[in-house]
Design a protein around this motif. Structure first.
Motif, PDB file in Angstrom:
ATOM      1  N   ASN A  39       0.824  -1.213   0.000  1.00 19.13           N
ATOM      2  CA  ASN A  39       0.000   0.000   0.000  1.00 19.13           C
ATOM      3  C   ASN A  39       0.853   1.255   0.000  1.00 19.13           C
ATOM      4  OD1 ASN A  39      -2.348  -1.497  -0.038  1.00 19.13           O
ATOM      5  ND2 ASN A  39      -2.603  -1.447   2.187  1.00 19.13           N
ATOM      6  N   MET A  40       1.945   1.229   0.754  1.00 18.42           N
ATOM      7  CA  MET A  40       2.839   2.381   0.798  1.00 18.42           C
ATOM      8  C   MET A  40       3.482   2.607  -0.575  1.00 18.42           C
ATOM      9  SD  MET A  40       6.165   3.051   3.211  1.00 18.42           S
ATOM     10  CE  MET A  40       7.108   1.757   2.441  1.00 18.42           C
ATOM     11  N   VAL A  41       3.973   1.526  -1.200  1.00 18.90           N
ATOM     12  CA  VAL A  41       4.595   1.642  -2.517  1.00 18.90           C
ATOM     13  C   VAL A  41       3.561   2.069  -3.549  1.00 18.90           C
ATOM     14  CG1 VAL A  41       5.718   0.340  -4.376  1.00 18.90           C
ATOM     15  CG2 VAL A  41       6.433  -0.007  -2.003  1.00 18.90           C
ATOM     16  N   SER A  42       2.375   1.501  -3.469  1.00 22.85           N
ATOM     17  CA  SER A  42       1.306   1.816  -4.413  1.00 22.85           C
ATOM     18  C   SER A  42       0.911   3.289  -4.353  1.00 22.85           C
ATOM     19  CB  SER A  42       0.102   0.926  -4.124  1.00 22.85           C
ATOM     20  OG  SER A  42      -0.961   1.218  -4.980  1.00 22.85           O
ATOM     21  N   TRP A  45       3.741   5.370  -5.771  1.00 25.81           N
ATOM     22  CA  TRP A  45       3.735   5.253  -7.233  1.00 25.81           C
ATOM     23  C   TRP A  45       2.636   6.122  -7.839  1.00 25.81           C
ATOM     24  CZ3 TRP A  45       6.829   2.674 -10.708  1.00 25.81           C
ATOM     25  CH2 TRP A  45       6.356   2.599 -12.013  1.00 25.81           C
ATOM     26  N   ALA A  46       1.443   6.054  -7.275  1.00 27.07           N
ATOM     27  CA  ALA A  46       0.313   6.829  -7.800  1.00 27.07           C
ATOM     28  C   ALA A  46       0.572   8.325  -7.685  1.00 27.07           C
ATOM     29  CB  ALA A  46      -0.968   6.453  -7.059  1.00 27.07           C
ATOM     30  N   PHE A  47       1.269   8.748  -6.651  1.00 30.68           N
ATOM     31  CA  PHE A  47       1.592  10.160  -6.474  1.00 30.68           C
ATOM     32  C   PHE A  47       2.624  10.622  -7.502  1.00 30.68           C
ATOM     33  CE2 PHE A  47       4.214  13.509  -4.546  1.00 30.68           C
ATOM     34  CZ  PHE A  47       3.231  14.476  -4.340  1.00 30.68           C
ATOM     35  N   ILE A  48       3.662   9.802  -7.721  1.00 31.63           N
ATOM     36  CA  ILE A  48       4.747  10.191  -8.625  1.00 31.63           C
ATOM     37  C   ILE A  48       4.362   9.984 -10.088  1.00 31.63           C
ATOM     38  CG2 ILE A  48       7.133   9.663  -9.310  1.00 31.63           C
ATOM     39  CD1 ILE A  48       7.645   8.896  -6.372  1.00 31.63           C
ATOM     40  N   PHE A  49       3.687   8.866 -10.388  1.00 37.79           N
ATOM     41  CA  PHE A  49       3.309   8.515 -11.758  1.00 37.79           C
ATOM     42  C   PHE A  49       1.793   8.288 -11.829  1.00 37.79           C
ATOM     43  CE2 PHE A  49       7.516   6.513 -10.948  1.00 37.79           C
ATOM     44  CZ  PHE A  49       8.292   7.317 -11.781  1.00 37.79           C
ATOM     45  N   PRO A  50       0.980   9.337 -11.724  1.00 43.94           N
ATOM     46  CA  PRO A  50      -0.476   9.146 -11.641  1.00 43.94           C
ATOM     47  C   PRO A  50      -1.104   8.484 -12.869  1.00 43.94           C
ATOM     48  CG  PRO A  50       0.087  11.479 -11.873  1.00 43.94           C
ATOM     49  CD  PRO A  50       1.367  10.736 -11.701  1.00 43.94           C
TER      50      PRO A  50
END
Length: 152
Positions: A39-42, A45-50
């Motif tokens: 969840n932390m990685v996800s 990832w969503a923040f950096i590469f939406p």
């Protein structure tokens, strides 16, 4: 036993205990730990590469197997250091450290067969052994190549 040798083997024992405690976690506890990392990685990832999707199932597998590799990478280095401080020859340090780490990986998987929701996996023993081998060579590479450069 010399202080350095005792310290080195003590660190091996502490790290083996940490591995044992992770393996003693029931399947649900172990799964929730890796899910929280997922969840932390996800979310990162969503923040950096939406706009770039990724396969969470593959990432979850990568996190779980990466944990196996990582803890045995550390164990391989620690065991190599302990054999070195014990006066074992260079070639034997590598072989003994690999055998020691692989046997511990196999015993760890056997231990998991008694933990609810967990089970043994020969694939995990393989991943653990590769992690230990890389850790052993990283340890010796650091000692033989990088440390002399830092002393200059």
């Amino acid at each position: 036993m010399r202080k350095k040798q005792l310290w080195s083997w003590g660190m091996v024992g502490i790290w083996m205990t940490i591995i044992f405690l992770f393996s003693a976690q029931q399947g649900s506890s172990s799964g929730s730990l890796s899910t929280s990392v997922l969840n932390m990685v996800s979310s990162t990832w969503a923040f950096i590469f939406p706009s770039l999707p990724f396969d969470e199932q593959y990432l979850h597998l990568f996190i779980r197997k990466g944990a196996h590799f990582s803890v045995y990478f550390i164990l391989g280095g620690l065991v190599s250091n302990a054999f070195r401080t014990s006066g074992v020859s260079f070639k034997k340090q590598i072989g003994y450290a690999f055998i020691f780490s692989t046997l511990y990986a196999a015993s760890d998987e056997f231990h998991q067969s008694f933990v609810p929701g967990r089970g043994p996996s020969i694939v995990d023993v393989g991943i653990d052994s590769v992690g230990a081998a890389v850790g052993i060579f990283f340890y010796h590479g650091t000692r033989k190549i990088i440390l002399p450069l830092l002393k200059k």
